[in-house]
Design an enzyme around this catalytic site. Structure first.
Site, PDB file in Angstrom:
ATOM      1  N   ASP A   1       0.901  -1.165   0.014  1.00  0.00           N
ATOM      2  CA  ASP A   1      -0.199   0.001   0.133  1.00  0.00           C
ATOM      3  C   ASP A   1       0.871   1.235   0.106  1.00  0.00           C
ATOM      4  OD1 ASP A   1      -2.346   1.644   0.618  1.00  0.00           O
ATOM      5  OD2 ASP A   1      -1.473   1.902   2.631  1.00  0.00           O
ATOM      6  N   MET A   2       0.344   2.342  -0.378  1.00  0.00           N
ATOM      7  CA  MET A   2       1.119   3.654  -0.572  1.00  0.00           C
ATOM      8  C   MET A   2       0.998   4.493   0.568  1.00  0.00           C
ATOM      9  SD  MET A   2       0.710   4.778  -4.431  1.00  0.00           S
ATOM     10  CE  MET A   2       1.570   6.212  -4.210  1.00  0.00           C
ATOM     11  N   ASP A   3      -0.042   5.056   0.864  1.00  0.00           N
ATOM     12  CA  ASP A   3      -0.146   6.238   1.996  1.00  0.00           C
ATOM     13  C   ASP A   3      -0.257   5.623   3.425  1.00  0.00           C
ATOM     14  OD1 ASP A   3      -0.764   8.661   0.444  1.00  0.00           O
ATOM     15  OD2 ASP A   3      -2.188   7.343  -0.418  1.00  0.00           O
TER      16      ASP A   3
ATOM     17  N   GLY B   1      -5.320   2.653  -3.005  1.00  0.00           N
ATOM     18  CA  GLY B   1      -6.706   3.254  -3.272  1.00  0.00           C
ATOM     19  C   GLY B   1      -6.528   4.344  -4.260  1.00  0.00           C
TER      20      GLY B   1
ATOM     21  N   LYS C   1      -8.468  -4.898  -2.923  1.00  0.00           N
ATOM     22  CA  LYS C   1      -7.066  -5.184  -3.442  1.00  0.00           C
ATOM     23  C   LYS C   1      -6.855  -6.494  -3.478  1.00  0.00           C
ATOM     24  CE  LYS C   1      -5.199  -0.824  -1.650  1.00  0.00           C
ATOM     25  NZ  LYS C   1      -4.242  -0.415  -0.613  1.00  0.00           N
TER      26      LYS C   1
ATOM     27  N   ASP D   1      -2.009  -0.637   5.933  1.00  0.00           N
ATOM     28  CA  ASP D   1      -2.528  -0.143   6.970  1.00  0.00           C
ATOM     29  C   ASP D   1      -3.877   0.017   7.518  1.00  0.00           C
ATOM     30  OD1 ASP D   1      -3.005   3.261   6.721  1.00  0.00           O
ATOM     31  OD2 ASP D   1      -2.429   2.195   5.127  1.00  0.00           O
TER      32      ASP D   1
ATOM     33  N   ASN E   1      -9.113  -0.918   3.768  1.00  0.00           N
ATOM     34  CA  ASN E   1      -9.042  -1.147   2.252  1.00  0.00           C
ATOM     35  C   ASN E   1      -7.835  -1.951   2.006  1.00  0.00           C
ATOM     36  OD1 ASN E   1      -6.916   0.750   2.235  1.00  0.00           O
ATOM     37  ND2 ASN E   1      -7.758   1.806   0.383  1.00  0.00           N
TER      38      ASN E   1
END
Length: 274
Positions: free
Chosen positions: A9-11, A44, A202, A225, A228
């Site tokens: 995941d990114m954020d 997302g 995902k 985290d 999602n």
């Protein structure tokens, strides 16, 4: 177990709070790729935003964007795409307006917003901070006359926002009750509802990518985290939550790594993959 793929995941997972990739995380990702491991950015965010970050990586990762509504290979070829029908878009816009919620929705490259200056318009905020290469195109929602022709077969995700968490919960419950046979709802922050076609998440994106690459779920690592990320962390052979993750994801995960501010992604890669 020799893991062949890592999905991140990114954020608040790969990225620090100021939306940067730390040197430690970057080096670990490059080493994993050099070792033949598939590196997947699973977010997302809109595809264009995820794609732009590959400039920092120095290589093109595989991308699962818009919570699994799009899956793209490392040559920018589309493997999978799930678009929202026009009648669903109309329903969601009417519902947001009725409940006085800010909303936006997007395709692979464009965010459509009724209020580009809204405090909830994250892409607008990020664009003011980012270099030109990281900016995402934000447009007003097309007029009634152009609505269907411009948006048909292109919108992959719809998001609603409000700081009143009880209102957000009530509207999410309404969507689940009225359109639960057609729509999937999740969240990436306390103030939003993310809406996609039924079955899109995902985890499903990771399944599709695994089938495409010929990789079994037992050979995958997934790190996240938020809510999602739950299906992705459940699906992977090794599901990981960063220390700053929500409790629901921590309970789902097989392992809890360091936080996004402490190079948690690098810690997992070095411990389990390299």
């Amino acid at each position: 177990m020799a893991y062949k793929l890592v999905a991140i995941d990114m954020d608040d997972t790969l990225l620090t709070h100021d939306k940067q990739i730390s040197r430690e995380n970057l080096e670990a990702l490059k080493k994993a790729r050099d070792a033949g491991v598939y590196v997947v950015i699973s977010t997302g965010r809109i595809y264009a935003s995820a794609y732009a970050y590959s400039e920092f990586l120095g290589f093109k990762p595989y991308i699962i964007a818009s919570n699994g509504a799009m899956v793209i290979d490392d040559n920018d070829e589309e493997i999978y795409k799930s678009v929202l029908d026009i009648d669903i878009l109309t329903y969601l816009i009417d519902l947001a307006k009725k409940n006085d919620l800010y909303y936006h929705f997007y395709s692979d490259k464009i965010v459509y917003s009724p209020e580009i200056t809204s405090k909830y318009q994250k892409y607008g905020e990020w664009n003011r901070l980012y270099a030109e290469t990281l900016k995402v195109e934000v447009e007003n929602i097309p007029s009634y006359e152009e609505f269907e022709s411009k948006l048909k077969d292109s919108i992959v995700k719809f998001v609603m926002f409000d700081e009143d968490s009880e209102k957000i919960k009530a509207v999410r419950k309404t969507i689940d009750c009225e359109k639960g046979d057609r729509l999937e709802t999740t969240s990436s922050f306390h103030n939003n509802i993310e809406i996609l076609n039924k079955g899109v998440n995902k985890g499903n994106g990771l399944k599709i990518l695994g089938e495409y690459l010929g990789i079994d779920r037992s050979e995958m690592v997934a790190i996240g985290d938020s809510e999602n990320d739950v299906e992705m962390v459940e699906y992977a052979g090794l599901g990981v939550a960063v220390e700053n993750a929500i409790d629901k994801l921590k309970k789902t995960a097989d392992f809890i790594t360091k936080s996004n501010m402490e190079n948690g992604v690098a810690y997992v890669i070095n411990k389990f993959i390299l």
